[in-house]
Design an enzyme around this catalytic site. Structure first.
Site, PDB file in Angstrom:
ATOM      1  CB  SER A   1      -0.938   0.000   1.203  1.00  0.00           C
ATOM      2  OG  SER A   1      -0.193  -0.042   2.396  1.00  0.00           O
TER       3      SER A   1
ATOM      4  CG  ASP B   1      -2.281   5.369   8.132  1.00  0.00           C
ATOM      5  OD1 ASP B   1      -1.069   5.114   8.312  1.00  0.00           O
ATOM      6  OD2 ASP B   1      -2.859   5.167   7.045  1.00  0.00           O
TER       7      ASP B   1
ATOM      8  CG  HIS C   1      -0.811   4.184   4.399  1.00  0.00           C
ATOM      9  ND1 HIS C   1      -1.584   3.485   5.296  1.00  0.00           N
ATOM     10  CD2 HIS C   1      -0.373   3.283   3.507  1.00  0.00           C
ATOM     11  CE1 HIS C   1      -1.617   2.205   4.962  1.00  0.00           C
ATOM     12  NE2 HIS C   1      -0.884   2.050   3.886  1.00  0.00           N
TER      13      HIS C   1
END
Ligand code: NAG
Ligand code: NAG
Ligand code: NAG
Ligand code: NAG
Ligand code: NAG
Ligand code: NAG
Ligand code: NAG
Ligand code: NAG
Length: 405
Positions: free
Chosen positions: A135, A381, A384
């Site tokens: 990702s 998060d 990312h």
């Protein structure tokens, strides 16, 4: 010294795709990470003697500093990018400080060439570029697609996208394809479903890559990454010879990474057209989970961070130098065998950017509990990156290689 810790929210991925809004949420949840303190030296890569360009002869693009630049950044408007994913759309999900969008990377001995989508597309005319990995690579792919689509004059836009299995394809004008292929371990695994990959017990077929590789061996540009998925403490490693027998084994993290990358390297050596295909490997992308490493409280992470780290050479303990060294050694051995892979060495420059992660400003794919809501770092998060943001700079580095090398 080896420690274990929970990296909550580090890799909270979900299905990819602009029209898959109803996909089940895919929190990795408590990813158990074994990490090793910064020890030992990292190998220097061999000098790139083939390069005839000033950027590469006299300048290490990856060594430098962040400079606040309110004039040229951000490079595009994230809200106008129709290919933006909700995982990275921090401004859409309530982030109100925008300074993180306005930093330029300044190598010590040169300036990065400015991103020019037309020049890139001319280079990629009739060609196919594919990001292959997890990702974080998808994060970079979305960035590149937004960089390209925002810069093309409206009249000349002719673009489309579709997906087929693990392959996500963006077709730009000039008949250039910019694709992403989901393969978080590069080799085959039970996490290969692009949407439902959060299986509880990971199994990796350490010698098998054909299933993935046949989708991209014909590419003109290949950009790989793979790191975070290997960190889980227990991963079953399956050999070809063990497939028919009982054998699945647990192997040390560094060793299994080495074996997986060897499979990848062997594939490239025998299948990739060396004159045609340009190869890149993106070094590990750092996560910012441990506030005490930059002078905050131990239970702080990237949540509410709005400024980069200024301490030169700052290196977080989640960025495992031994794993990085495995990549460098694998690629060095490939080069000896005549296959050149450029390392996009983004780790150090991204280390500084504790301000660049979505934290709570992204789509939450599961409903949060009251406990979580009252403790925002718990669902932040910090793995990312917001877009526009840090991956745009990774793509400026890629751009320098593709257009100027
Ligand atoms: C990548 O960058 C790190 C830190 O700046 C450096 O130690 C390492 O040698 C570099 N690796 C390569 C392959 O250039
Ligand atoms: C950047 O510049 C604009 C106007 O040129 C200004 O409105 C904005 O506040 C500045 N942003 C920052 C973070 O300095
Ligand atoms: C971008 O690249 C195109 C094609 O090489 C060139 O014609 C154009 O002048 C460049 N734009 C800028 C702003 O440099
Ligand atoms: C477009 O590019 C693909 C390769 O990506 C090539 O096979 C195809 O022939 C090209 N089409 C045109 C019209 O140039
Ligand atoms: C999807 O990929 C398969 C190969 O895996 C291919 O045979 C098929 O034609 C593709 N479908 C579309 C619509 O591109
Ligand atoms: C490799 O690519 C080059 C350049 O596109 C081409 O001329 C050559 O025929 C290819 N070689 C093979 C074996 O396909
Ligand atoms: C999440 O909450 C919303 C309403 O608050 C509800 O409609 C939805 O069904 C919930 N989803 C799940 C997966 O529990
Ligand atoms: C037949 C066979 O492959 N047996 C293996 C089962 O797994 C153990 C290790 O877990 C091996 O020692 C056996 O040889």
């Amino acid at each position: 010294m080896v420690k274990t810790e929970q990296a909550v929210g580090l890799v909270s991925t979900r299905g990819i795709g602009w029209s898959f809004n109803s996909l089940i949420a895919l929190f990795l949840g408590a990813l158990i990470i074994t990490y090793v303190y910064l020890t030992g030296g990292r190998n220097q890569m061999p000098e790139d003697e083939t390069s005839g360009n000033k950027f590469f002869r006299s300048c290490n693009l990856f060594s430098g500093k962040w400079v606040f630049d309110n004039q040229s950044y951000p490079l595009y408007n994230g809200k106008k990018c129709q290919f933006m994913l909700d995982d990275f759309a921090c401004d859409k999900f309530g982030r109100k400080d925008f300074k993180y969008q306005r930093w330029r990377w300044k190598p010590n001995d040169c300036d990065l060439p400015r991103f020019n989508a037309t020049a890139l597309l001319e280079t990629l005319r009739g060609k196919r570029l594919v990001f292959v990995g997890d990702s974080l690579n998808r994060n970079q792919w979305v960035s590149l697609v937004c960089l390209v689509e925002s810069s093309i004059p409206t009249g000349r836009k002719s673009k489309s996208n579709h997906f087929n299995g693990s392959l996500f394809s963006f077709k730009a004008t000039y008949n250039a394809s910019i694709d992403f292929y989901w393969a978080p371990f590069l080799v085959e695994s039970n996490c290969d479903d692009p949407f439902h990959h959060h299986v509880q017990y990971r199994t990796v077929k350490i010698e098998a890559i054909e299933k993935h590789a046949r989708h991209w061996t014909d590419a003109d540009v290949l950009i790989f990454d793979s790191y975070i998925w290997w960190l889980q403490e227990r991963i079953k490693v399956l050999w070809r010879s063990s497939e028919k027998s009982n054998g699945t084994f647990e192997v040390d993290m560094v060793r299994r990474y080495e074996m997986g990358l060897k499979t990848w390297a062997d594939w490239l050596e025998t299948h990739v057209n060396r004159t045609r295909t340009k190869l890149f490997f993106v070094s590990l992308s750092p996560a910012h989970l441990r506030g005490e490493e930059w002078g905050m409280d131990a239970n702080q992470n990237c949540y509410k961070e709005t400024e980069p780290i200024v301490k030169e050479g700052y290196w977080g303990t989640l960025s495992n130098p031994k794993m990085m060294q495995v990549v460098e050694e694998t690629i060095y051995r490939l080069e000896v065998r005549g296959v050149k892979v450029h390392i996009l060495n983004i780790t150090q420059l991204s280390e500084y950017r504790k301000d660049g992660h979505p934290s709570i400003y992204r789509k939450q794919w599961v409903n949060l509990t009251q406990d979580q809501l009252s403790n925002p770092p718990s669902y932040s998060d910090c793995g990312h990156w917001c877009l526009p943001g840090v991956p745009d700079v990774w793509n400026e580095l890629l751009y320098a290689y593709l257009v100027y090398h």
